[in-house]
Design a protein around this motif. Structure first.
Motif, PDB file in Angstrom:
ATOM      1  N   GLY A  88     -94.832 -58.675  43.918  1.00  0.00           N
ATOM      2  CA  GLY A  88     -95.722 -57.737  43.870  1.00  0.00           C
ATOM      3  C   GLY A  88     -95.922 -56.631  44.795  1.00  0.00           C
ATOM      4  O   GLY A  88     -96.818 -56.053  44.391  1.00  0.00           O
ATOM      5  N   TYR A  89     -95.297 -56.450  45.240  1.00  0.00           N
ATOM      6  CA  TYR A  89     -95.655 -54.884  46.124  1.00  0.00           C
ATOM      7  C   TYR A  89     -93.706 -54.693  45.957  1.00  0.00           C
ATOM      8  O   TYR A  89     -94.145 -53.651  45.754  1.00  0.00           O
ATOM      9  N   ARG A  90     -92.293 -55.172  46.306  1.00  0.00           N
ATOM     10  CA  ARG A  90     -91.479 -54.199  47.167  1.00  0.00           C
ATOM     11  C   ARG A  90     -90.978 -53.806  45.057  1.00  0.00           C
ATOM     12  O   ARG A  90     -90.953 -52.867  44.697  1.00  0.00           O
ATOM     13  N   THR A 120     -84.361 -64.486  48.102  1.00  0.00           N
ATOM     14  CA  THR A 120     -85.424 -64.059  47.914  1.00  0.00           C
ATOM     15  C   THR A 120     -85.718 -64.164  49.766  1.00  0.00           C
ATOM     16  O   THR A 120     -86.548 -65.267  50.062  1.00  0.00           O
ATOM     17  N   LEU A 121     -87.055 -63.423  50.013  1.00  0.00           N
ATOM     18  CA  LEU A 121     -87.589 -63.349  51.319  1.00  0.00           C
ATOM     19  C   LEU A 121     -88.548 -63.943  51.199  1.00  0.00           C
ATOM     20  O   LEU A 121     -89.418 -65.044  51.791  1.00  0.00           O
ATOM     21  N   ASP A 122     -89.139 -63.927  50.191  1.00  0.00           N
ATOM     22  CA  ASP A 122     -90.409 -64.787  48.873  1.00  0.00           C
ATOM     23  C   ASP A 122     -89.868 -66.843  48.897  1.00  0.00           C
ATOM     24  O   ASP A 122     -90.618 -67.515  50.219  1.00  0.00           O
ATOM     25  N   PHE A 143     -82.063 -59.139  58.742  1.00  0.00           N
ATOM     26  CA  PHE A 143     -81.328 -59.160  57.678  1.00  0.00           C
ATOM     27  C   PHE A 143     -81.400 -57.835  56.485  1.00  0.00           C
ATOM     28  O   PHE A 143     -80.474 -56.525  56.207  1.00  0.00           O
ATOM     29  N   ARG A 144     -82.921 -56.708  56.813  1.00  0.00           N
ATOM     30  CA  ARG A 144     -82.790 -55.749  56.042  1.00  0.00           C
ATOM     31  C   ARG A 144     -81.999 -54.894  56.973  1.00  0.00           C
ATOM     32  O   ARG A 144     -80.702 -54.056  56.380  1.00  0.00           O
ATOM     33  N   ARG A 145     -82.126 -54.520  58.032  1.00  0.00           N
ATOM     34  CA  ARG A 145     -81.421 -53.848  59.255  1.00  0.00           C
ATOM     35  C   ARG A 145     -79.907 -53.995  58.796  1.00  0.00           C
ATOM     36  O   ARG A 145     -79.039 -52.641  58.698  1.00  0.00           O
ATOM     37  N   GLU A 230     -99.601 -52.271  50.164  1.00  0.00           N
ATOM     38  CA  GLU A 230     -98.915 -53.037  51.766  1.00  0.00           C
ATOM     39  C   GLU A 230     -98.140 -54.424  50.681  1.00  0.00           C
ATOM     40  O   GLU A 230     -98.761 -54.973  50.438  1.00  0.00           O
ATOM     41  N   CYS A 231     -97.294 -54.601  51.661  1.00  0.00           N
ATOM     42  CA  CYS A 231     -97.194 -55.578  51.736  1.00  0.00           C
ATOM     43  C   CYS A 231     -97.408 -56.694  52.134  1.00  0.00           C
ATOM     44  O   CYS A 231     -99.035 -56.978  53.162  1.00  0.00           O
ATOM     45  N   PRO A 232     -97.949 -58.629  50.976  1.00  0.00           N
ATOM     46  CA  PRO A 232     -98.618 -59.258  51.669  1.00  0.00           C
ATOM     47  C   PRO A 232     -98.352 -60.004  53.419  1.00  0.00           C
ATOM     48  O   PRO A 232     -99.351 -61.252  53.225  1.00  0.00           O
ATOM     49  N   ASN A 233     -96.868 -59.228  53.772  1.00  0.00           N
ATOM     50  CA  ASN A 233     -97.130 -60.142  54.882  1.00  0.00           C
ATOM     51  C   ASN A 233     -97.052 -59.567  56.208  1.00  0.00           C
ATOM     52  O   ASN A 233     -96.661 -60.590  57.501  1.00  0.00           O
ATOM     53  N   ILE A 234     -98.011 -58.357  55.518  1.00  0.00           N
ATOM     54  CA  ILE A 234     -97.485 -57.371  57.058  1.00  0.00           C
ATOM     55  C   ILE A 234     -99.232 -58.066  58.080  1.00  0.00           C
ATOM     56  O   ILE A 234     -99.003 -57.750  58.602  1.00  0.00           O
ATOM     57  N   ASN A 235    -100.165 -58.596  57.597  1.00  0.00           N
ATOM     58  CA  ASN A 235    -100.811 -59.304  58.095  1.00  0.00           C
ATOM     59  C   ASN A 235    -101.142 -60.071  58.971  1.00  0.00           C
ATOM     60  O   ASN A 235    -101.222 -60.313  60.342  1.00  0.00           O
TER      61      ASN A 235
HETATM   62  S1  SF4 Z   1     -94.323 -55.969  56.086  1.00  0.00           S
HETATM   63 FE1  SF4 Z   1     -93.218 -57.220  57.632  1.00  0.00          FE
HETATM   64  S2  SF4 Z   1     -92.343 -58.398  55.393  1.00  0.00           S
HETATM   65 FE2  SF4 Z   1     -93.127 -56.830  55.189  1.00  0.00          FE
HETATM   66  S3  SF4 Z   1     -91.945 -55.388  54.449  1.00  0.00           S
HETATM   67 FE3  SF4 Z   1     -92.408 -54.492  55.913  1.00  0.00          FE
HETATM   68  S4  SF4 Z   1     -91.043 -55.869  57.746  1.00  0.00           S
HETATM   69 FE4  SF4 Z   1     -90.799 -57.123  55.856  1.00  0.00          FE
END
Ligand code: SF4
Ligand SMILES: [Zn+2]
Ligand SMILES: [Zn+2]
Lengths: 310, 63
Positions: A88-90, A120-122, A143-145, A230-235
């Motif tokens: 739903g984001y990337r 996956t991150l999910d 992991f991304r870096r 917005e990434c769902p994890n950002i909060n």
């Molecule tokens: S907000 Fe966090 S989980 Fe989402 S893409 Fe950025 S670093 Fe990854």
């Protein structure tokens, strides 16, 4: 209606007394990036430039302006995206990125967490939080870096461009300050990792002096297709809190972010010197061979902790 | 006037004299948004009318 400082056209930009129309803003934006590239020697003619891109506005602006510079200076370049697997984001931003690269004929490589780490991150976020007490952004960042560096290196890149802007840098500085991680600041700045070692592709930030707000304006005026996403994890992230606080400060004290970053750049050479002297010899990860400071690199340790290795 | 807030994907009907006035009513920090009036970027001091269509674009990045 406010008018441009340089001509009589209607203004679209105003910051600390600088008021610009569309045309003069675009010129100001592109010139600022070019100056950053030249001042800090971000590229050399023999470089093979890898531009990290996600499809968000910062990465498209970095992609566009780096492409312009590389074309003008006959430097070869390509784009690289990491698909963390955030539903739903990337998937949406990667669609935007594919379209963009197609339109500008930019070679694009995409690698995923799934293929590099087996999940996956999910799929790993809940476990990381529950068993390691690690927030999704921490796992995602490590992991991304690592993926960016490994893939850029494998594709022969000699520089890795990221879309980090002034807001990102100010946030990182404040986060490191609040957490007492002064040594982490030594690896910030417009260019890093030059003297590190052969396993590390030096990172450069052409948008270093550009505000996030300026990037959004650039993307809007250039008609880049960027939907707010917005990434769902950002909060869950500490960065988000710091970001909001900094924006409050900026609103009350315009120029605060610039002030912070410029003050930091004055002491950066001293910081680098200080932490270089302290640093022990570079070693190589026993698992993957990447550069690291201990026996195993952060990514391999995380893979083990999350039991991702087969 | 019609006001669209991008971050919240929300459409509102509101009255405001200027862009700055509108942001104040909505308690939105001007450092975090761009204002678009009838598809063109405006600065916060610009006067607004009831017939205008306003978009409030978020400048913060999503991760
Ligand atoms: S907000 Fe966090 S989980 Fe989402 S893409 Fe950025 S670093 Fe990854
Ligand atoms: Zn002008
Ligand atoms: Zn490793």
């Amino acid at each position: 209606m406010a008018k441009c400082n340089k001509c009589e056209q209607k203004a679209v930009y105003s910051n600390q007394g600088l008021v610009l129309c569309k045309e003069h803003f675009l010129d100001y934006f592109e010139t600022k990036i070019e100056k950053t590239i030249k001042k800090y020697n971000l590229f050399s003619p023999s470089d093979q430039v890898c531009i990290a891109a996600s499809g968000g506005k910062d990465s498209l602006a970095a992609l566009y302006t780096t492409m312009q510079f590389c074309k003008e200076h006959s430097i070869s370049f390509f784009a690289l995206a990491i698909d963390e697997g955030i539903g739903g984001y990337r998937d949406h931003t990667l669609d935007d990125l594919r379209n963009f690269c197609q339109a500008y004929e930019i070679p694009l490589h995409i690698v995923s967490f799934k293929e590099q780490y087996g999940a996956t991150l999910d799929q790993i976020r809940d476990k990381a939080l529950a068993t390691l007490n690690k927030k999704p952004c921490t796992v995602c960042g490590i992991f991304r870096r690592t993926s960016l560096n490994r893939t850029a290196r494998a594709l022969g890149a000699t520089k890795l461009v990221t879309g980090h802007n002034l807001d990102d840098e100010a946030q990182s500085l404040l986060m490191n300050q609040l957490l007492g991680n002064m040594s982490h600041n030594a690896s910030l700045g417009p260019i890093t990792g030059l003297s590190a070692n052969d396993k590390f592709v030096p990172r450069v930030k052409p948008l270093y002096f550009i505000l996030e707000k300026e990037t959004r304006l650039f993307a809007f005026l250039k008609k880049f297709k960027v939907e707010f996403n917005e990434c769902p994890n950002i909060n869950l992230s500490f960065r988000m809190q710091v970001r909001d606080q900094l924006n409050e400060m900026e609103n009350k004290l315009p120029g605060a972010k610039h002030g912070m970053v410029n003050a930091f750049l004055e002491i950066l050479p001293l910081l680098k010197k200080h932490y270089q002297e302290k640093k022990t010899e570079f070693s190589y990860c026993l698992e993957c061979g990447d550069a690291c400071s201990g026996k195993v690199c952060n990514a391999c340790r995380l893979e083990e902790e999350l039991e991702l290795k087969d | 006037m019609k006001v669209y807030i991008e971050k919240e994907k929300k459409q509102l009907d509101l009255a405001a004299k200027t862009g700055a006035d509108l942001l104040e009513k909505l308690k939105i920090n001007p450092a975090t948004v761009l204002l678009v009036k009838n598809k063109e970027i405006i600065l916060p001091d610009e006067a607004l009318q009831d017939s205008d269509e306003i978009q409030i674009l978020s400048v913060i990045s999503g991760g």
